[in-house]
Design an enzyme around this catalytic site. Sequence first.
Site, PDB file in Angstrom:
ATOM      1  N   SER A 146    -114.096 -73.749 -14.907  1.00  0.00           N
ATOM      2  CA  SER A 146    -115.069 -73.358 -15.919  1.00  0.00           C
ATOM      3  C   SER A 146    -115.568 -71.947 -15.631  1.00  0.00           C
ATOM      4  O   SER A 146    -115.309 -71.399 -14.578  1.00  0.00           O
ATOM      5  CB  SER A 146    -116.233 -74.349 -15.934  1.00  0.00           C
ATOM      6  N   CYS A 147    -116.283 -71.369 -16.602  1.00  0.00           N
ATOM      7  CA  CYS A 147    -116.966 -70.076 -16.512  1.00  0.00           C
ATOM      8  C   CYS A 147    -116.110 -68.901 -17.004  1.00  0.00           C
ATOM      9  O   CYS A 147    -114.884 -68.928 -16.935  1.00  0.00           O
ATOM     10  CB  CYS A 147    -117.464 -69.768 -15.102  1.00  0.00           C
ATOM     11  N   THR A 148    -116.797 -67.871 -17.506  1.00  0.00           N
ATOM     12  CA  THR A 148    -116.182 -66.625 -17.953  1.00  0.00           C
ATOM     13  C   THR A 148    -117.057 -65.477 -17.484  1.00  0.00           C
ATOM     14  O   THR A 148    -118.283 -65.557 -17.607  1.00  0.00           O
ATOM     15  CB  THR A 148    -116.070 -66.578 -19.490  1.00  0.00           C
ATOM     16  N   GLU A 173    -116.691 -67.696 -10.245  1.00  0.00           N
ATOM     17  CA  GLU A 173    -115.693 -67.912 -11.284  1.00  0.00           C
ATOM     18  C   GLU A 173    -114.598 -68.782 -10.675  1.00  0.00           C
ATOM     19  O   GLU A 173    -113.915 -68.377  -9.734  1.00  0.00           O
ATOM     20  CB  GLU A 173    -115.115 -66.556 -11.719  1.00  0.00           C
TER      21      GLU A 173
END
Length: 483
Positions: free
Chosen positions: A7-9, A106
């Site tokens: 997950s995450c950006t 990240e």
Amino acid sequence: MKNKATSCTAILVGKKASIDGSTIIARDEDGYNGINPITFRVFSAKDYTGEHYISSYNGLTVDLSGQGCRFTATPAGVDKKDGTLESGRWDEQGINEYNVAMSATETESTNPRVLGHDPLVENGVDEDSMVYLVLPFIKSAREGVQRLGSLIEKYGTGETNGIAFSDKDEVWYLETAGGHQWVAQRIPDDAYAIAPNNMCIQEIDFDDPDNFMYAAGIRDFVEKYHLNPYPDKFNFRKIFATEDEADAYYNTPRTWYGQKLFNPSIEQEPTSQDMPFIRQPEKKIAVEDVEFFLSSHYNQTPYDPMGTYSSGNSDEMKRFRSIALDRNQSSCILQIRNDVPAEYAAIQWINFGFHCYSPYVPFFTNINDTPANYAYAAEEAEPEKSAYWMYKLLEVIAEPRYHEFISEINSFRDQCQSYAVSRVDEITATATNKSDKELINYLTTENKISANHITAATKKLLNSLIHQALLNSKYQFERGDNL
């Protein structure tokens, strides 16, 4: 317990690539199951000497020492009724009193071949502990890279991660691989970089310490196990990354969309795994541009899962993993300004909930407290007490009627954005000529005023949407409807 699950950006912007000379590191924190209560808190400076840190998430133990500085963070909310954090700290993102920012992490992946030679360490330095073990002890972004790198080499890590650091001059991105390997690259001042959930750093120049740092034994490790397929270069991504079909559909489209926003003249395929990590933007990047990117969902493309531009083609709408999606938890833009005094140069812009519905709120970080509804989030849904749950409620109400409500929501977000910009101007203009204690108290109070205003605006929006939804129920039936 948190579930990181790819997950995450993230986006990183050098000071000459930003519109006002700020350095910016920013990241969406996502949770796989959609619910991970988040808070915004400030932790006081203290002497860590004698502290035996034990992670309640994975059992990592580290003996700490030395004076640590004050820092902000967006840690996990309480997950037990006695207020303890059974699943770990997860401080995630913050800025310390030296105006050093850190965002961790990240989530990325190491390929199986590398993991066979350097397996992940079950009780290593993982995302839950990184900020706490590093941010209080550093006075520059470069020091942050060095401290975290040394911890990874000593204790290992149980995850593959990307971690961002910044100060007023430099922006760095560090990536781990296997149990003990890592590299870090300085983002050029005139450039930006986008990081989805795959390894990003490419060519390493071992003779350029100003722009690259790395684990002491990484070259020997690669040579010993014959990991480098290129005899004349050291491409970290090609040696250590997965680069599989899942990356092409889950990760690289997010890089494609960000580079489409900031380099619109460049034609690329969303699934390309050869897009560069670092680019020079075609125009200067503002905080508002970063906000748009981190709350985007392939807007104005056929891949928008909201369906606005897809002509009803559900296959295109579902093809790629969107940046804004139901697992969004919090988004932070860590901005260190260079055109104002250091005492009020650092701002942490925070967005809780589903990021394309909720607004970013600017919080100056030279403070001693945070607003009550931002400092609290429990497992129970309590939108009156918790900003996190208030914005999760907005998501629940808006999602089933997206096309019906989105114009009103976008108008609300625009109004909040304009208010936030004006607040930064106002607070900056009136923060001069105050003693250190006066300034800290002043910024703390002003943050609460900003948060209260946007909280009130959000409650007004919620009231409007709830009333509209109730008045337009499909289960209404009036006398005479069957005649």
